[in-house]
Scaffold this motif. Structure first.
Motif, mmCIF file in Angstrom:
data_model
loop_
_atom_site.group_PDB
_atom_site.id
_atom_site.type_symbol
_atom_site.label_atom_id
_atom_site.label_comp_id
_atom_site.label_asym_id
_atom_site.label_seq_id
_atom_site.Cartn_x
_atom_site.Cartn_y
_atom_site.Cartn_z
ATOM 1 N N GLY A 51 0.825 -1.201 0.000
ATOM 2 C CA GLY A 51 0.000 0.000 0.000
ATOM 3 C C GLY A 51 0.856 1.246 0.000
ATOM 4 O O GLY A 51 2.090 1.174 -0.068
ATOM 5 N N PRO A 52 0.227 2.400 0.087
ATOM 6 C CA PRO A 52 0.959 3.663 0.080
ATOM 7 C C PRO A 52 2.024 3.703 1.173
ATOM 8 O O PRO A 52 1.795 3.285 2.303
ATOM 9 C CB PRO A 52 -0.133 4.704 0.342
ATOM 10 C CG PRO A 52 -1.385 4.054 -0.137
ATOM 11 C CD PRO A 52 -1.216 2.594 0.151
ATOM 12 N N GLY A 53 3.202 4.171 0.802
ATOM 13 C CA GLY A 53 4.319 4.276 1.736
ATOM 14 C C GLY A 53 5.312 3.139 1.622
ATOM 15 O O GLY A 53 6.451 3.268 2.069
ATOM 16 N N ASP A 54 4.919 2.011 1.023
ATOM 17 C CA ASP A 54 5.845 0.884 0.851
ATOM 18 C C ASP A 54 6.851 1.205 -0.248
ATOM 19 O O ASP A 54 6.529 1.871 -1.226
ATOM 20 C CB ASP A 54 5.096 -0.400 0.487
ATOM 21 C CG ASP A 54 4.305 -0.969 1.658
ATOM 22 O OD1 ASP A 54 4.663 -0.666 2.811
ATOM 23 O OD2 ASP A 54 3.341 -1.721 1.407
ATOM 24 N N THR A 55 8.072 0.710 -0.074
ATOM 25 C CA THR A 55 9.127 0.888 -1.071
ATOM 26 C C THR A 55 9.435 -0.460 -1.700
ATOM 27 O O THR A 55 9.680 -1.436 -0.993
ATOM 28 C CB THR A 55 10.399 1.461 -0.410
ATOM 29 O OG1 THR A 55 10.067 2.694 0.221
ATOM 30 C CG2 THR A 55 11.473 1.717 -1.444
ATOM 31 N N LEU A 56 9.424 -0.502 -3.035
ATOM 32 C CA LEU A 56 9.694 -1.730 -3.781
ATOM 33 C C LEU A 56 11.014 -1.613 -4.513
ATOM 34 O O LEU A 56 11.334 -0.565 -5.064
ATOM 35 C CB LEU A 56 8.590 -1.991 -4.808
ATOM 36 C CG LEU A 56 7.154 -2.028 -4.318
ATOM 37 C CD1 LEU A 56 6.220 -2.269 -5.486
ATOM 38 C CD2 LEU A 56 6.972 -3.089 -3.265
ATOM 39 N N THR A 57 11.773 -2.709 -4.514
ATOM 40 C CA THR A 57 13.019 -2.795 -5.264
ATOM 41 C C THR A 57 12.934 -4.055 -6.114
ATOM 42 O O THR A 57 12.726 -5.144 -5.583
ATOM 43 C CB THR A 57 14.233 -2.881 -4.320
ATOM 44 O OG1 THR A 57 14.172 -1.781 -3.401
ATOM 45 C CG2 THR A 57 15.538 -2.830 -5.088
ATOM 46 N N VAL A 66 13.739 1.236 -8.054
ATOM 47 C CA VAL A 66 13.350 1.490 -6.670
ATOM 48 C C VAL A 66 12.213 2.506 -6.736
ATOM 49 O O VAL A 66 12.403 3.612 -7.250
ATOM 50 C CB VAL A 66 14.524 2.061 -5.840
ATOM 51 C CG1 VAL A 66 14.096 2.301 -4.405
ATOM 52 C CG2 VAL A 66 15.719 1.137 -5.896
ATOM 53 N N VAL A 67 11.033 2.110 -6.242
ATOM 54 C CA VAL A 67 9.867 2.994 -6.294
ATOM 55 C C VAL A 67 9.147 2.994 -4.948
ATOM 56 O O VAL A 67 9.176 2.007 -4.222
ATOM 57 C CB VAL A 67 8.879 2.583 -7.412
ATOM 58 C CG1 VAL A 67 9.506 2.709 -8.772
ATOM 59 C CG2 VAL A 67 8.347 1.194 -7.207
ATOM 60 N N ARG A 68 8.536 4.126 -4.628
ATOM 61 C CA ARG A 68 7.710 4.243 -3.427
ATOM 62 C C ARG A 68 6.261 4.335 -3.886
ATOM 63 O O ARG A 68 5.927 5.160 -4.734
ATOM 64 C CB ARG A 68 8.074 5.474 -2.615
ATOM 65 C CG ARG A 68 7.216 5.606 -1.348
ATOM 66 C CD ARG A 68 7.627 6.760 -0.456
ATOM 67 N NE ARG A 68 8.989 6.560 0.010
ATOM 68 C CZ ARG A 68 9.974 7.450 -0.175
ATOM 69 N NH1 ARG A 68 9.751 8.570 -0.816
ATOM 70 N NH2 ARG A 68 11.177 7.208 0.288
#
Length: 125
Positions: A51-57, A66-68
């Motif tokens: 959900g909002p606030g998670d960071t994906l790599t 790398v996206v938030r």
């Protein structure tokens, strides 16, 4: 005052909604292969909720993205709508320099070709 639950969506579905992958199956295979990190923790479950606030790599092509996450997304819409779902934190890569052997002067001369071949062989050969 009650806190509303954070909106969440499956990881593979979000990657597909945000247009990082052409199909949801490709996104699920990448996640199942253990190639995605959520908040720096590896995951291999395509159904993991994000959900909002998670960071994906994750890898995409030859790059590591790398996206938030900003929003979970309702559908797989057009590109501008998909780009509003995330903030890109990937470091900007510098463009590679133009190939030194061709500088746009047209076809190389015989002298240019000899110099190129000599530079490829090295001084010892």
């Amino acid at each position: 005052m009650t806190d509303a639950p954070r909106p969440q969506i499956r990881l593979d579905k979000w990657l597909w909604h945000a247009r990082f992958f052409k199909t949801r199956t490709l996104a699920a295979k990448l996640v199942a292969g253990g190639h995605v990190r959520v908040n720096a923790a590896k995951t291999d479950k395509p159904a993991r909720k994000v959900g909002p606030g998670d960071t994906l790599t994750f890898p995409q092509g030859h790059d590591i993205r790398v996206v938030r996450i900003i929003a979970p997304g309702e559908r797989r819409g057009p590109a501008p709508e998909a780009q509003a779902l995330y903030e890109d934190l990937t470091p900007i890569k510098e463009m590679p320099a133009k190939a030194p052997r061709y500088e746009g002067r047209g076809r190389p001369t015989k002298k240019d070709r000899r110099m190129f071949e000599q530079s490829r062989k090295g001084p010892l050969e």
